[in-house]
Design a protein around this motif. Structure first.
Motif, PDB file in Angstrom:
ATOM      1  N   PHE A 138      51.225   6.646  21.542  1.00  0.00           N
ATOM      2  CA  PHE A 138      50.599   6.088  22.741  1.00  0.00           C
ATOM      3  C   PHE A 138      50.593   4.559  22.709  1.00  0.00           C
ATOM      4  N   ALA A 139      50.088   3.998  21.624  1.00  0.00           N
ATOM      5  CA  ALA A 139      49.951   2.546  21.543  1.00  0.00           C
ATOM      6  C   ALA A 139      51.306   1.851  21.629  1.00  0.00           C
ATOM      7  N   ASP A 140      52.288   2.365  20.911  1.00  0.00           N
ATOM      8  CA  ASP A 140      53.612   1.739  20.934  1.00  0.00           C
ATOM      9  C   ASP A 140      54.240   1.821  22.319  1.00  0.00           C
ATOM     10  N   ALA A 141      54.083   2.971  22.989  1.00  0.00           N
ATOM     11  CA  ALA A 141      54.710   3.155  24.305  1.00  0.00           C
ATOM     12  C   ALA A 141      54.057   2.273  25.349  1.00  0.00           C
ATOM     13  N   MET A 142      52.735   2.219  25.362  1.00  0.00           N
ATOM     14  CA  MET A 142      52.043   1.407  26.363  1.00  0.00           C
ATOM     15  C   MET A 142      52.354  -0.071  26.167  1.00  0.00           C
ATOM     16  N   ARG A 143      52.314  -0.498  24.933  1.00  0.00           N
ATOM     17  CA  ARG A 143      52.586  -1.911  24.646  1.00  0.00           C
ATOM     18  C   ARG A 143      54.016  -2.277  25.040  1.00  0.00           C
ATOM     19  N   ALA A 144      54.964  -1.359  24.838  1.00  0.00           N
ATOM     20  CA  ALA A 144      56.361  -1.625  25.195  1.00  0.00           C
ATOM     21  C   ALA A 144      56.544  -1.821  26.695  1.00  0.00           C
ATOM     22  N   GLU A 145      55.667  -1.219  27.503  1.00  0.00           N
ATOM     23  CA  GLU A 145      55.748  -1.373  28.960  1.00  0.00           C
ATOM     24  C   GLU A 145      54.856  -2.500  29.470  1.00  0.00           C
ATOM     25  N   GLY A 146      54.251  -3.245  28.545  1.00  0.00           N
ATOM     26  CA  GLY A 146      53.433  -4.382  28.946  1.00  0.00           C
ATOM     27  C   GLY A 146      52.001  -4.034  29.302  1.00  0.00           C
ATOM     28  N   LEU A 147      51.563  -2.812  28.995  1.00  0.00           N
ATOM     29  CA  LEU A 147      50.192  -2.418  29.276  1.00  0.00           C
ATOM     30  C   LEU A 147      49.287  -2.767  28.101  1.00  0.00           C
ATOM     31  N   ARG A 148      48.070  -3.155  28.408  1.00  0.00           N
ATOM     32  CA  ARG A 148      47.061  -3.361  27.383  1.00  0.00           C
ATOM     33  C   ARG A 148      46.633  -2.006  26.815  1.00  0.00           C
ATOM     34  N   VAL A 149      46.250  -2.000  25.535  1.00  0.00           N
ATOM     35  CA  VAL A 149      45.978  -0.746  24.830  1.00  0.00           C
ATOM     36  C   VAL A 149      44.480  -0.604  24.573  1.00  0.00           C
ATOM     37  N   GLY A 150      43.932   0.557  24.964  1.00  0.00           N
ATOM     38  CA  GLY A 150      42.527   0.844  24.730  1.00  0.00           C
ATOM     39  C   GLY A 150      42.347   2.186  24.046  1.00  0.00           C
ATOM     40  N   PHE A 151      41.311   2.276  23.216  1.00  0.00           N
ATOM     41  CA  PHE A 151      40.992   3.510  22.510  1.00  0.00           C
ATOM     42  C   PHE A 151      39.590   3.979  22.905  1.00  0.00           C
ATOM     43  N   TYR A 152      39.500   5.225  23.370  1.00  0.00           N
ATOM     44  CA  TYR A 152      38.219   5.906  23.549  1.00  0.00           C
ATOM     45  C   TYR A 152      37.846   6.519  22.200  1.00  0.00           C
ATOM     46  N   TYR A 153      36.570   6.380  21.823  1.00  0.00           N
ATOM     47  CA  TYR A 153      36.103   6.966  20.570  1.00  0.00           C
ATOM     48  C   TYR A 153      34.672   7.441  20.763  1.00  0.00           C
ATOM     49  N   SER A 154      34.460   8.753  20.573  1.00  0.00           N
ATOM     50  CA  SER A 154      33.114   9.301  20.680  1.00  0.00           C
ATOM     51  C   SER A 154      32.355   9.076  19.385  1.00  0.00           C
ATOM     52  N   LEU A 155      31.171   8.524  19.509  1.00  0.00           N
ATOM     53  CA  LEU A 155      30.333   8.331  18.333  1.00  0.00           C
ATOM     54  C   LEU A 155      29.836   9.653  17.771  1.00  0.00           C
ATOM     55  N   SER A 156      29.604  10.630  18.642  1.00  0.00           N
ATOM     56  CA  SER A 156      29.183  11.952  18.181  1.00  0.00           C
ATOM     57  C   SER A 156      30.399  12.750  17.721  1.00  0.00           C
ATOM     58  N   ASP A 157      30.152  13.705  16.839  1.00  0.00           N
ATOM     59  CA  ASP A 157      31.217  14.553  16.297  1.00  0.00           C
ATOM     60  C   ASP A 157      30.640  15.936  16.023  1.00  0.00           C
ATOM     61  N   TRP A 158      30.940  16.885  16.893  1.00  0.00           N
ATOM     62  CA  TRP A 158      30.337  18.212  16.832  1.00  0.00           C
ATOM     63  C   TRP A 158      30.993  19.131  15.786  1.00  0.00           C
ATOM     64  N   THR A 159      31.924  18.587  15.016  1.00  0.00           N
ATOM     65  CA  THR A 159      32.566  19.377  13.961  1.00  0.00           C
ATOM     66  C   THR A 159      32.234  18.863  12.564  1.00  0.00           C
ATOM     67  N   HIS A 160      31.916  17.594  12.430  1.00  0.00           N
ATOM     68  CA  HIS A 160      31.674  17.029  11.103  1.00  0.00           C
ATOM     69  C   HIS A 160      30.421  17.649  10.480  1.00  0.00           C
ATOM     70  N   PRO A 161      30.516  18.105   9.237  1.00  0.00           N
ATOM     71  CA  PRO A 161      29.378  18.794   8.614  1.00  0.00           C
ATOM     72  C   PRO A 161      28.135  17.923   8.448  1.00  0.00           C
ATOM     73  N   ASP A 162      28.318  16.605   8.355  1.00  0.00           N
ATOM     74  CA  ASP A 162      27.170  15.723   8.159  1.00  0.00           C
ATOM     75  C   ASP A 162      26.577  15.206   9.460  1.00  0.00           C
ATOM     76  N   TYR A 163      27.187  15.587  10.600  1.00  0.00           N
ATOM     77  CA  TYR A 163      26.614  15.092  11.866  1.00  0.00           C
ATOM     78  C   TYR A 163      25.264  15.705  12.174  1.00  0.00           C
ATOM     79  N   PRO A 164      24.947  16.960  12.040  1.00  0.00           N
ATOM     80  CA  PRO A 164      25.724  18.089  11.539  1.00  0.00           C
ATOM     81  C   PRO A 164      26.527  18.754  12.652  1.00  0.00           C
ATOM     82  N   ALA A 165      27.396  19.702  12.232  1.00  0.00           N
ATOM     83  CA  ALA A 165      28.303  20.360  13.157  1.00  0.00           C
ATOM     84  C   ALA A 165      27.546  21.264  14.133  1.00  0.00           C
TER      85      ALA A 165
END
Length: 444
Positions: A138-165
């Motif tokens: 994704f990042a390489d393709a968007m950058r190659a077309e001149g688009l700025r690159v953004g990442f969505y990242y959820s702080l919560s994680d419903w699978t991680h055992p320490d979150y807990p899951a």
């Protein structure tokens, strides 16, 4: 007058060039000119035709399209995720042609599945049949077309055992019912989250935007926002961060609606083409091209951006309805891009009953309804109007100034003009009329 219009107040507040404003808190001037961006919601459960993450807790994210599956059922498709039709370069090209200037990918949604290679978890695309790093593609393709690159990242994680899951016995979803981690678990989880953010902000070149979500499940202090901010900006000094972790926000993110007036800070409306964020094959309740373009011009006329979502299928292909809309946006942008990119808000509502933008001495009127006979525009410097043009055809449109205004002895009188328009609306989703003004002379 620095704006070239004596007495002209279109676009709201005029500020001194050196005045500190919410819009200038950080860099990222590209955001102020971008207008249009691409959002991508996607994970392994798209193979099952499931909305991203929410069906595993009970689907409350969209009650009208409620999907409920067991936690294990949702996670089961991770073992078969092989999106061989995913074509990042083609999507990047389509986004650029559609007038989009940046793109944001869900690197990890609430379900906890990572779309990148990570040392922190085996619940990721690295351990799927596909194996390749989708975030890198994704990042390489968007950058190659001149688009700025953004990442969505959820702080919560419903699978991680320490979150807990997440488990089936705590459904239906309610924040108050979620199990709380022990202090030791939470420290391990925070370490894991910082590891993943370090990977995302180190391994993929320059990242222009970090789009947080999932913050509501814990108190603000639990996320260690000051330390998180230090980490993020040590790795990507010029990155813009959204407002979904209070205290870090460089821009606000109204979801699925357009504010009725400009916000004080930078802002971006995020919106789906249909009803769901992820791929749900039964959801053909799509907004029309005209409706989406009307949303875009309303957003831009209020100094915002539109982040429009697409949802690849489990195979990685873009649904035909979404592809068709991107192609239609490209057709409209091929003629009208100048009216939305790098512009300022235009006229006030009393001057023109629709969204408008401005670049220097050119004003753009976005026609959400076509006039029956003529179009009245008020509060313009009538002696400085050089021409009025229909952008879709290049046709010059006739205009008249009422005699009383034309006869005024003011050096630069302001008043109403009436624009003659063709009886039939142009064959374009949102017609645009441009008004060109002569610069204000030094003598006025």
């Amino acid at each position: 007058m620095t704006d070239g219009f004596t007495g002209y107040t279109g676009g709201g507040v005029t500020r001194a060039a050196d005045e500190e404003t919410p819009q200038s808190r950080r860099g990222g001037s590209w955001f102020d000119e971008a207008a249009f961006g691409l959002f991508i919601h996607w994970d392994h459960a798209s193979q099952q035709g499931l909305e991203v993450s929410w069906p595993m807790v009970d689907g409350v994210n969209n009650p009208r399209w409620r999907q409920v599956v067991g936690v294990d059922e949702y996670r089961s498709s991770a073992a078969t995720f092989d999106p061989v039709e995913w074509n990042a370069p083609a999507l990047a090209r389509a986004a650029r042609e559609a007038g989009m200037r940046y793109a944001v990918l869900t690197t990890r949604h609430h379900s906890g599945y990572s779309m990148f290679h990570t040392a922190g978890s085996t619940h990721s695309v690295e351990h799927s049949p596909y194996g390749k790093d989708i975030v890198r593609e994704f990042a390489d393709a968007m950058r190659a077309e001149g688009l700025r690159v953004g990442f969505y990242y959820s702080l919560s994680d419903w699978t991680h055992p320490d979150y807990p899951a997440m488990t089936d016995d705590i459904k239906p979803y309610a924040v108050a019912k979620l199990p709380k981690p022990t202090p030791e678990q939470w420290e391990r989880y925070i370490t894991y989250m910082r590891l993943q953010l370090t990977e995302l902000l180190t391994n993929y070149g320059r990242i222009d935007m970090l789009w947080f979500d999932g913050h509501w499940e814990r108190d603000l202090d639990d996320w260690y926002p000051d330390e998180l901010k230090t980490l993020i900006h040590s790795l990507q000094p010029d990155i813009l961060v959204n407002d979904r972790l209070p205290g870090l926000g460089d821009f606000e993110t109204p979801e699925q609606f357009v504010p009725d007036k400009p916000l004080e800070a930078r802002w971006e409306t995020c919106m789906t083409m249909n009803q769901n964020w992820g791929y749900v094959p039964d959801d053909e309740n799509y907004k029309s091209v005209r409706e989406i373009l009307q949303t875009l011009v309303n957003v831009v006329s209020r100094r915002g951006n539109l982040l429009l979502n697409v949802s690849p299928t489990g195979s990685g292909a873009l649904p035909a309805s979404q592809q068709q809309r991107l192609e239609a946006f490209a057709e409209w942008m091929s003629v009208h891009s100048e009216s939305v990119h790098g512009v300022e808000p235009g006229l006030e509502p009393w001057q023109f009953g629709g969204p408008s933008t401005r670049r220097g001495d050119r004003i753009y009127l976005h026609m959400l309804a076509w006039p029956l006979e003529h179009l009245a525009v008020r509060g313009l410097p009538v002696r400085r109007i050089e021409k009025v043009t229909l952008l879709s055809t290049g046709e010059d449109l006739p205009f008249t100034v009422p005699f009383g205004v034309a006869a005024m002895k003011d050096a630069d009188p302001h008043g109403e003009i009436r624009i003659g328009t063709p009886a039939a609306a142009p064959d374009t989703a949102v017609p645009v009329i441009a008004i060109d003004l002569a610069p204000l002379s030094a003598e006025i």
